[in-house]
Every structure is written in C-alpha cells, then in structure tokens.
Design a protein around this motif. Structure first.
Motif, PDB file in Angstrom:
ATOM      1  N   LEU A   1       0.726  -1.069   0.085  1.00  0.00           N
ATOM      2  CA  LEU A   1      -0.097  -0.026   0.000  1.00  0.00           C
ATOM      3  C   LEU A   1       0.775   1.441  -0.126  1.00  0.00           C
ATOM      4  O   LEU A   1       0.428   2.124  -0.594  1.00  0.00           O
ATOM      5  CB  LEU A   1      -0.993   0.064   1.018  1.00  0.00           C
ATOM      6  CG  LEU A   1      -1.822  -1.036   1.130  1.00  0.00           C
ATOM      7  CD1 LEU A   1      -2.704  -1.174   2.682  1.00  0.00           C
ATOM      8  CD2 LEU A   1      -3.038  -0.830   0.232  1.00  0.00           C
TER       9      LEU A   1
ATOM     10  N   VAL B   1      -6.036   2.406  -4.659  1.00  0.00           N
ATOM     11  CA  VAL B   1      -6.791   1.238  -3.821  1.00  0.00           C
ATOM     12  C   VAL B   1      -6.133  -0.193  -4.614  1.00  0.00           C
ATOM     13  O   VAL B   1      -6.292  -0.336  -5.716  1.00  0.00           O
ATOM     14  CB  VAL B   1      -8.427   1.567  -4.216  1.00  0.00           C
ATOM     15  CG1 VAL B   1      -9.077   0.295  -3.555  1.00  0.00           C
ATOM     16  CG2 VAL B   1      -8.780   2.903  -3.612  1.00  0.00           C
TER      17      VAL B   1
ATOM     18  N   ARG C   1      -8.676  -6.967  -2.563  1.00  0.00           N
ATOM     19  CA  ARG C   1      -8.202  -8.042  -1.917  1.00  0.00           C
ATOM     20  C   ARG C   1      -7.330  -9.329  -2.549  1.00  0.00           C
ATOM     21  O   ARG C   1      -6.627  -9.610  -2.189  1.00  0.00           O
ATOM     22  CB  ARG C   1      -9.587  -8.886  -1.202  1.00  0.00           C
ATOM     23  CG  ARG C   1      -9.066 -10.187  -0.440  1.00  0.00           C
ATOM     24  CD  ARG C   1     -10.244 -11.031  -0.265  1.00  0.00           C
ATOM     25  NE  ARG C   1     -11.238 -10.458   0.687  1.00  0.00           N
ATOM     26  CZ  ARG C   1     -12.485 -10.907   0.761  1.00  0.00           C
ATOM     27  NH1 ARG C   1     -12.501 -12.288   0.472  1.00  0.00           N
ATOM     28  NH2 ARG C   1     -13.164 -10.380   1.632  1.00  0.00           N
TER      29      ARG C   1
ATOM     30  N   GLU D   1      -8.242  -9.111   5.512  1.00  0.00           N
ATOM     31  CA  GLU D   1      -8.982  -8.133   6.485  1.00  0.00           C
ATOM     32  C   GLU D   1      -8.186  -8.375   7.699  1.00  0.00           C
ATOM     33  O   GLU D   1      -8.237  -7.524   8.653  1.00  0.00           O
ATOM     34  CB  GLU D   1     -10.595  -8.909   6.441  1.00  0.00           C
ATOM     35  CG  GLU D   1     -11.487  -8.462   5.511  1.00  0.00           C
ATOM     36  CD  GLU D   1     -11.368  -9.284   4.055  1.00  0.00           C
ATOM     37  OE1 GLU D   1     -10.405 -10.096   4.069  1.00  0.00           O
ATOM     38  OE2 GLU D   1     -12.035  -8.934   3.198  1.00  0.00           O
TER      39      GLU D   1
ATOM     40  N   ILE E   1      -5.112  -6.247   8.032  1.00  0.00           N
ATOM     41  CA  ILE E   1      -5.711  -4.996   7.989  1.00  0.00           C
ATOM     42  C   ILE E   1      -6.006  -4.641   9.379  1.00  0.00           C
ATOM     43  O   ILE E   1      -5.754  -3.693  10.060  1.00  0.00           O
ATOM     44  CB  ILE E   1      -6.215  -4.455   6.915  1.00  0.00           C
ATOM     45  CG1 ILE E   1      -5.675  -4.294   5.539  1.00  0.00           C
ATOM     46  CG2 ILE E   1      -7.244  -3.275   6.996  1.00  0.00           C
ATOM     47  CD1 ILE E   1      -6.333  -4.338   4.497  1.00  0.00           C
TER      48      ILE E   1
ATOM     49  N   ARG F   1      -4.287  -1.792  11.819  1.00  0.00           N
ATOM     50  CA  ARG F   1      -4.957  -0.805  12.393  1.00  0.00           C
ATOM     51  C   ARG F   1      -4.877  -0.567  14.111  1.00  0.00           C
ATOM     52  O   ARG F   1      -4.735   0.518  14.404  1.00  0.00           O
ATOM     53  CB  ARG F   1      -6.519  -0.591  12.069  1.00  0.00           C
ATOM     54  CG  ARG F   1      -6.613  -0.113  10.584  1.00  0.00           C
ATOM     55  CD  ARG F   1      -8.149  -0.320  10.204  1.00  0.00           C
ATOM     56  NE  ARG F   1      -8.282   0.319   8.815  1.00  0.00           N
ATOM     57  CZ  ARG F   1      -9.418   0.034   8.194  1.00  0.00           C
ATOM     58  NH1 ARG F   1     -10.155  -0.889   8.450  1.00  0.00           N
ATOM     59  NH2 ARG F   1      -9.705   0.879   7.105  1.00  0.00           N
TER      60      ARG F   1
ATOM     61  N   ILE G   1      -4.834   2.977   7.493  1.00  0.00           N
ATOM     62  CA  ILE G   1      -5.318   2.400   6.265  1.00  0.00           C
ATOM     63  C   ILE G   1      -6.778   2.513   5.908  1.00  0.00           C
ATOM     64  O   ILE G   1      -7.728   2.413   6.706  1.00  0.00           O
ATOM     65  CB  ILE G   1      -5.151   0.807   6.225  1.00  0.00           C
ATOM     66  CG1 ILE G   1      -3.604   0.491   6.390  1.00  0.00           C
ATOM     67  CG2 ILE G   1      -5.555   0.106   4.893  1.00  0.00           C
ATOM     68  CD1 ILE G   1      -3.200  -1.043   6.651  1.00  0.00           C
ATOM     69  N   ARG G   2      -7.339   2.876   4.710  1.00  0.00           N
ATOM     70  CA  ARG G   2      -8.702   3.649   4.493  1.00  0.00           C
ATOM     71  C   ARG G   2      -9.380   2.291   3.569  1.00  0.00           C
ATOM     72  O   ARG G   2      -8.879   1.724   2.832  1.00  0.00           O
ATOM     73  CB  ARG G   2      -8.649   4.792   3.856  1.00  0.00           C
ATOM     74  CG  ARG G   2      -8.573   5.751   4.745  1.00  0.00           C
ATOM     75  CD  ARG G   2      -8.881   7.129   4.110  1.00  0.00           C
ATOM     76  NE  ARG G   2      -8.245   8.482   4.823  1.00  0.00           N
ATOM     77  CZ  ARG G   2      -7.975   9.608   4.199  1.00  0.00           C
ATOM     78  NH1 ARG G   2      -8.240   9.901   2.816  1.00  0.00           N
ATOM     79  NH2 ARG G   2      -7.480  10.166   4.926  1.00  0.00           N
ATOM     80  N   ASN G   3     -10.550   1.809   3.991  1.00  0.00           N
ATOM     81  CA  ASN G   3     -11.352   1.091   3.233  1.00  0.00           C
ATOM     82  C   ASN G   3     -12.148   1.677   2.272  1.00  0.00           C
ATOM     83  O   ASN G   3     -12.838   2.743   2.643  1.00  0.00           O
ATOM     84  CB  ASN G   3     -12.166   0.252   4.441  1.00  0.00           C
ATOM     85  CG  ASN G   3     -12.973  -0.649   3.671  1.00  0.00           C
ATOM     86  OD1 ASN G   3     -14.113  -0.764   3.566  1.00  0.00           O
ATOM     87  ND2 ASN G   3     -12.486  -1.378   2.768  1.00  0.00           N
TER      88      ASN G   3
ATOM     89  N   ARG H   1     -15.125   0.993   0.009  1.00  0.00           N
ATOM     90  CA  ARG H   1     -16.280  -0.007   0.160  1.00  0.00           C
ATOM     91  C   ARG H   1     -16.391  -0.543  -1.034  1.00  0.00           C
ATOM     92  O   ARG H   1     -16.450   0.001  -1.999  1.00  0.00           O
ATOM     93  CB  ARG H   1     -17.545   0.597   0.743  1.00  0.00           C
ATOM     94  CG  ARG H   1     -18.456  -0.439   1.486  1.00  0.00           C
ATOM     95  CD  ARG H   1     -19.648   0.342   1.939  1.00  0.00           C
ATOM     96  NE  ARG H   1     -19.339   1.064   3.126  1.00  0.00           N
ATOM     97  CZ  ARG H   1     -19.502   0.194   4.201  1.00  0.00           C
ATOM     98  NH1 ARG H   1     -19.696  -0.950   4.338  1.00  0.00           N
ATOM     99  NH2 ARG H   1     -18.973   0.836   5.334  1.00  0.00           N
TER     100      ARG H   1
ATOM    101  N   TRP I   1      -8.544  -1.211  -0.281  1.00  0.00           N
ATOM    102  CA  TRP I   1      -7.845  -0.558   0.586  1.00  0.00           C
ATOM    103  C   TRP I   1      -6.693   0.140   0.204  1.00  0.00           C
ATOM    104  O   TRP I   1      -6.087  -0.078  -0.965  1.00  0.00           O
ATOM    105  CB  TRP I   1      -7.307  -1.426   1.756  1.00  0.00           C
ATOM    106  CG  TRP I   1      -8.296  -2.454   2.617  1.00  0.00           C
ATOM    107  CD1 TRP I   1      -8.926  -1.809   3.860  1.00  0.00           C
ATOM    108  CD2 TRP I   1      -8.749  -3.493   2.126  1.00  0.00           C
ATOM    109  NE1 TRP I   1      -9.813  -2.673   4.197  1.00  0.00           N
ATOM    110  CE2 TRP I   1      -9.528  -3.942   3.217  1.00  0.00           C
ATOM    111  CE3 TRP I   1      -8.679  -4.351   1.238  1.00  0.00           C
ATOM    112  CZ2 TRP I   1     -10.479  -5.172   3.112  1.00  0.00           C
ATOM    113  CZ3 TRP I   1      -9.224  -5.719   1.209  1.00  0.00           C
ATOM    114  CH2 TRP I   1      -9.921  -6.106   2.135  1.00  0.00           C
TER     115      TRP I   1
END
Ligand code: CA
Length: 227
Positions: free
Chosen positions: A161, A168, A171, A191, A194, A198, A206-208, A210, A214
């Motif tokens: 990342l 982005v 997965r 998941e 991450i 976090r 780390i931003r998800n 939707r 990520w």
C-alpha cells in the motif's frame, strides 16, 4: 512483493526461497530456463533472481530476450560465473545487479531492497506518506514518533500500500502480491492483517474503500495542493 526465483540447485533454491519468505516476499521458484521464460510472459513479477547455468535455456539468453521484448522487470543475476568478463556480459545483457555464489543471504536481501528503491525512483531507504513511515530493512513502522514492529505479513501488506499511496488495492490484488504459488491463502487473511495493522498503527492509517479495497492516504500536503 512478488519475486521469481530461477535456480536449478535444489538445496540453494530451497534455502533462498525460505529466506525470502521469512523476509516477507511472495516467492515463486522455478528450476529451468524454459519454464521461467514462459512464466515471465504470463505473470507480472516485481523482481527476478536469475541463475545463469540452467537446464533447457541459459539464463543469459533468457535475460537478453526478456530485454529485447521490452520487459524491464528488475533482474538480479545470481550465479557462480564470477569471471570479470562474465559479470560485464551479464550486466550488459540487461541485469540490474549481479551477485556471485557463494553469497550471504543478507547481502542478497540488501541488494533487493536497494533495487526496489531505485525502482520507485527514491534513494531514500524509508517508505512513507507523511504520516506513517516504514523501514524495509527492519520492518518497523513509525507513526507520530512511535515505533511498531510488524510481522512478516503485516509488513508485506503495508509495503504494497505504501509504495503507491492513494491507490486502492483489492483483496485479490493484495493476496497476489503477498503470497507465492502453492502457498495456502487462508480466507479473510487480508481483512485480518489490516485489522491487526490498524490496531497497532491507528485506525486511520489504512482506509477502506467500500466494495473496492484498501489504500493508504497520500501525504496531506499533496491532498491540500490538489484540493
Ligand atoms: Ca545453476
């Protein structure tokens, strides 16, 4: 980071493979030049570690045709051919670096890190986005002056990342970059990693996005400039 290891010596290949996995690389190991050549046309690798004396197709020949086809994947030649002329020939054929057997794995790993830095156009050994920095040599992440030791998988995922802030990754893209062929991928592993990152580094690191995946945010100064 996905690495192709091309090495026909089973003992050396197994040892390098294990050392790379311990260092959080996703490694695919092939043992002959022809299979390696075909894998390189079908898959993207971030780096290739290439022996020269290989069954079916010589490594130097493989390297030359790779470059002729316009493929600039970073290649470190790993070989017992240590004569000066051979080292020059290897570099001129398109190798980015050259390491002679026998070698210390820690030197190979350091050369790989150095090549990765040149690849992203940065001589600076640390990766970061202004908020978070990551040291690829020690696998320590720093946020607001606090250092956090990361596991191999946490490091591998965060690195993917952080080399492209603002992008982005899904997965599937993350799994592909942190697992080699034949490694069993546990469900929800991305998941899980991450979640664990976090907890260590703060929920905002780390931003998800939707439904997509990520990302780590770009540096704040760049966001302001773009606004
Ligand atoms: Ca060999």
């Amino acid at each position: 980071m996905r690495v192709l290891l091309v090495e026909d010596d089973p003992m050396l290949g197994a040892a390098v493979c294990q050392a790379l996995r311990d260092a959080a690389y996703a490694v695919d190991w092939l043992q002959d030049g022809r299979t390696a050549s075909s894998a390189l046309t079908r898959h993207d690798f971030e780096m290739v570690l290439l022996d020269l004396g290989l069954p079916h197709r010589d490594g130097l020949d493989l390297l030359r045709s790779l470059r002729v086809s316009g493929d600039s994947t970073p290649v470190i030649v790993v070989t017992a051919r240590d004569a000066l002329e051979q080292r020059i020939e290897g570099l001129d054929a398109g190798a980015d670096d050259y390491i002679v057997k026998p070698f210390a794995v820690i030197e190979l790993l350091a050369r790989m890190r150095a090549l990765s830095r040149r690849r992203v156009g940065s001589g600076v050994p640390l990766l970061g986005n202004g908020v978070l920095t990551l040291d690829p040599a020690s696998k320590v992440a720093t946020v607001e002056g606090n250092e956090h030791a990361l596991s191999a998988r946490e490091f591998a995922l965060l690195r993917e990342l952080l080399v492209r802030p603002g992008t982005v990754l899904s997965r599937a893209e993350l799994e592909e970059r942190i697992y080699g062929w034949g490694e069993e991928i546990e469900s929800n592993v991305v998941e899980y990693i991450i979640h664990s990152l976090r907890r260590k580094l703060g929920a905002d690191c780390i931003r998800n996005v939707r439904g997509l995946g990520w990302m780590v945010p770009k540096a704040t100064a760049q966001e302001d400039a773009g606004a």
